[in-house]
Design a protein around this motif. Structure first.
Motif, PDB file in Angstrom:
ATOM      1  N   ARG A 143      44.881  50.149  62.421  1.00 13.13           N
ATOM      2  CA  ARG A 143      46.177  50.823  61.750  1.00 13.13           C
ATOM      3  C   ARG A 143      45.477  52.471  61.621  1.00 13.13           C
ATOM      4  N   LEU A 144      44.194  52.477  61.339  1.00 15.46           N
ATOM      5  CA  LEU A 144      43.335  53.453  60.475  1.00 15.46           C
ATOM      6  C   LEU A 144      42.415  54.083  61.464  1.00 15.46           C
ATOM      7  N   ARG A 145      42.789  53.835  63.135  1.00 16.94           N
ATOM      8  CA  ARG A 145      41.511  54.142  62.977  1.00 16.94           C
ATOM      9  C   ARG A 145      42.702  55.436  65.034  1.00 16.94           C
ATOM     10  N   GLU A 146      43.843  54.169  65.140  1.00 23.50           N
ATOM     11  CA  GLU A 146      44.708  55.041  64.991  1.00 23.50           C
ATOM     12  C   GLU A 146      45.852  56.203  65.170  1.00 23.50           C
ATOM     13  N   HIS A 147      46.022  56.051  63.740  1.00 21.29           N
ATOM     14  CA  HIS A 147      46.667  56.758  62.544  1.00 21.29           C
ATOM     15  C   HIS A 147      45.078  58.775  62.499  1.00 21.29           C
ATOM     16  N   ALA A 148      44.204  57.889  63.179  1.00 23.90           N
ATOM     17  CA  ALA A 148      42.768  58.829  63.513  1.00 23.90           C
ATOM     18  C   ALA A 148      43.083  60.165  64.891  1.00 23.90           C
ATOM     19  N   ASP A 149      43.660  58.994  66.046  1.00 22.30           N
ATOM     20  CA  ASP A 149      43.997  59.671  66.828  1.00 22.30           C
ATOM     21  C   ASP A 149      42.996  59.058  67.630  1.00 22.30           C
ATOM     22  N   LEU A 150      41.982  57.974  67.458  1.00 24.67           N
ATOM     23  CA  LEU A 150      41.279  57.959  68.113  1.00 24.67           C
ATOM     24  C   LEU A 150      41.304  56.698  69.004  1.00 24.67           C
ATOM     25  N   SER A 151      41.010  56.549  69.711  1.00 26.35           N
ATOM     26  CA  SER A 151      40.066  55.932  71.087  1.00 26.35           C
ATOM     27  C   SER A 151      39.480  54.501  71.007  1.00 26.35           C
ATOM     28  N   VAL A 152      39.526  53.323  71.006  1.00 24.29           N
ATOM     29  CA  VAL A 152      38.209  52.894  71.114  1.00 24.29           C
ATOM     30  C   VAL A 152      37.235  53.069  71.631  1.00 24.29           C
ATOM     31  N   THR A 153      37.572  53.432  72.671  1.00 23.81           N
ATOM     32  CA  THR A 153      35.826  54.464  72.908  1.00 23.81           C
ATOM     33  C   THR A 153      35.160  55.734  72.470  1.00 23.81           C
ATOM     34  N   ARG A 154      35.734  56.697  72.212  1.00 24.58           N
ATOM     35  CA  ARG A 154      35.543  57.565  71.467  1.00 24.58           C
ATOM     36  C   ARG A 154      35.319  57.271  69.831  1.00 24.58           C
ATOM     37  N   ALA A 155      35.980  56.328  69.278  1.00 24.30           N
ATOM     38  CA  ALA A 155      35.467  55.417  67.812  1.00 24.30           C
ATOM     39  C   ALA A 155      34.251  54.706  68.201  1.00 24.30           C
ATOM     40  N   GLY A 156      34.013  53.932  69.472  1.00 25.77           N
ATOM     41  CA  GLY A 156      32.415  53.814  69.305  1.00 25.77           C
ATOM     42  C   GLY A 156      30.984  54.378  69.409  1.00 25.77           C
ATOM     43  N   GLU A 157      31.842  55.857  70.115  1.00 24.96           N
ATOM     44  CA  GLU A 157      30.832  56.918  70.241  1.00 24.96           C
ATOM     45  C   GLU A 157      30.347  57.134  69.524  1.00 24.96           C
ATOM     46  N   LEU A 158      31.617  57.569  68.409  1.00 24.02           N
ATOM     47  CA  LEU A 158      31.597  58.387  67.064  1.00 24.02           C
ATOM     48  C   LEU A 158      29.954  57.180  66.408  1.00 24.02           C
ATOM     49  N   PHE A 159      30.816  56.437  66.643  1.00 18.01           N
ATOM     50  CA  PHE A 159      30.028  54.931  65.307  1.00 18.01           C
ATOM     51  C   PHE A 159      28.841  54.701  65.752  1.00 18.01           C
ATOM     52  N   GLY A 160      28.523  54.960  66.666  1.00 17.73           N
ATOM     53  CA  GLY A 160      27.319  54.365  67.430  1.00 17.73           C
ATOM     54  C   GLY A 160      27.314  53.167  67.506  1.00 17.73           C
ATOM     55  N   VAL A 161      28.098  52.366  68.684  1.00 18.41           N
ATOM     56  CA  VAL A 161      28.027  51.298  68.761  1.00 18.41           C
ATOM     57  C   VAL A 161      29.061  51.348  69.687  1.00 18.41           C
ATOM     58  N   PRO A 162      28.690  50.090  71.049  1.00 21.28           N
ATOM     59  CA  PRO A 162      29.814  50.176  72.263  1.00 21.28           C
ATOM     60  C   PRO A 162      31.102  49.532  71.670  1.00 21.28           C
ATOM     61  N   GLN A 163      32.226  50.133  73.127  1.00 19.54           N
ATOM     62  CA  GLN A 163      33.558  49.991  72.863  1.00 19.54           C
ATOM     63  C   GLN A 163      33.489  49.435  72.318  1.00 19.54           C
ATOM     64  N   SER A 164      32.809  47.810  72.591  1.00 19.41           N
ATOM     65  CA  SER A 164      33.423  46.621  72.866  1.00 19.41           C
ATOM     66  C   SER A 164      33.214  45.948  70.790  1.00 19.41           C
ATOM     67  N   ARG A 165      31.690  46.070  70.306  1.00 22.89           N
ATOM     68  CA  ARG A 165      32.377  46.179  69.059  1.00 22.89           C
ATOM     69  C   ARG A 165      33.468  46.309  68.431  1.00 22.89           C
ATOM     70  N   ILE A 166      33.901  48.274  68.354  1.00 19.65           N
ATOM     71  CA  ILE A 166      35.024  48.278  67.474  1.00 19.65           C
ATOM     72  C   ILE A 166      36.258  47.466  68.732  1.00 19.65           C
ATOM     73  N   SER A 167      36.311  46.652  69.520  1.00 21.34           N
ATOM     74  CA  SER A 167      37.775  45.424  69.887  1.00 21.34           C
ATOM     75  C   SER A 167      36.899  44.851  68.933  1.00 21.34           C
TER      76      SER A 167
END
Length: 285
Positions: free
Chosen positions: A21-45
């Motif tokens: 919910r916080l990620r979506e409120h920040a208007d970030l995709s799973v892919t972009r959140a993973g990039e910014l956090f330095g982890v694979p997209q699958s980790r965020i998922s």
């Protein structure tokens, strides 16, 4: 031998849902959140699915990434981290439906419970005789061993009301539920006396809505359980349906059912009047 994967707990799934919910409120995709956090997209998922354990520090870091400024919420989310701890309810996962088992976990995790019922007695306030009689009337009929499993499970759930730090509990009960007659007159009398005894505990509030009180919201007729979390954003509404118990925690649902319960409470007799009302029904049987 391959060990079966342990399913995420209610707490882990809710933590993941709130981070999503916080990620979506920040208007970030799973892919972009993973990039910014330095982890694979699958980790965020996997974190958002509750299937990957995350530390308190990482929860705080994700909250910063998502520009969440609610420190109280962030601390509450950080407190939800940790490994998967088995609860007593896990013993029943192979015996009972998942939705039924997880009700006990929601109750265990709650800081307070508020329940409203129209035709069924609140599960945590049922005496053993009533529990067994109710399961004996189940349609389709349950086999004897299934009745025993269900009865034992429901009685064990009631431990949250009797532990060292008992759970604050409010039950709003319509008169119809008091007069359903499950198990016959002797069982009904025993159940009503049990209600009066439980209402004597400081942490338990019982209020009755009598017939003739037309100004109350029936909310579809299904039993409502409102499980309070450490902060209001982490509250959960549990609705009993013909297809099992369903959990809702969208903000609109929480606001709606808070209003429904507040209205029902205002329509009900106060605890002392409710006790006298229950006593009169039991005496007249």
């Amino acid at each position: 031998m391959v060990r079966a994967k342990v399913p995420p707990t209610v707490r882990q799934r809710r933590l993941g849902a709130e981070l999503r919910r916080l990620r979506e409120h920040a208007d970030l995709s799973v892919t972009r959140a993973g990039e910014l956090f330095g982890v694979p997209q699958s980790r965020i998922s996997n974190i958002e699915a509750g299937s990957y354990a995350v530390s308190a520090d990482r929860v705080r870091a994700l909250a910063r990434l998502y520009e969440c400024s609610d420190d109280v919420l962030i601390q509450a989310l950080a407190a939800m981290t940790g490994g998967r701890t088995r609860g007593w309810w896990d013993e029943y996962r192979a015996l009972l439906p998942t939705e039924m088992v997880e009700v006990a976990e929601y109750e265990h995790e709650a800081t307070e419970l508020k329940v409203a019922v129209l035709v069924a007695m609140p599960g945590l306030l049922q005496c053993p005789e009533h529990v067994r009689a109710a399961y004996n009337q189940n349609v389709p009929a349950l086999r004897p061993f299934e009745i025993e499993h269900c009865t034992a499970f429901r009685i064990r759930r009631q431990g949250v009301l009797h532990r060292e730090s008992p759970l604050p509990y409010t039950a709003i009960i319509h008169e119809a539920a008091l007069r359903m007659g499950i198990g016959g007159a002797d069982v009904v009398r025993t159940q009503l006396r049990h209600l009066m005894d439980m209402g004597e505990h400081e942490h338990i509030t019982i209020q009755v809505i009598p017939f003739g009180q037309a100004d109350f919201p029936a909310a579809g007729g299904q039993p409502i359980t409102y499980a309070c979390g450490p902060v209001p954003q982490l509250d959960t509404v549990l609705l009993d349906t013909d297809h099992g118990c369903r959990a809702h925690h969208a903000e609109d649902d929480l606001v709606r059912y808070r209003e429904v319960l507040d209205h029902m409470r205002r329509c009900a007799l106060d605890p002392a009047e409710s006790r006298n009302f229950i006593h009169k029904i039991a005496k007249d049987l």
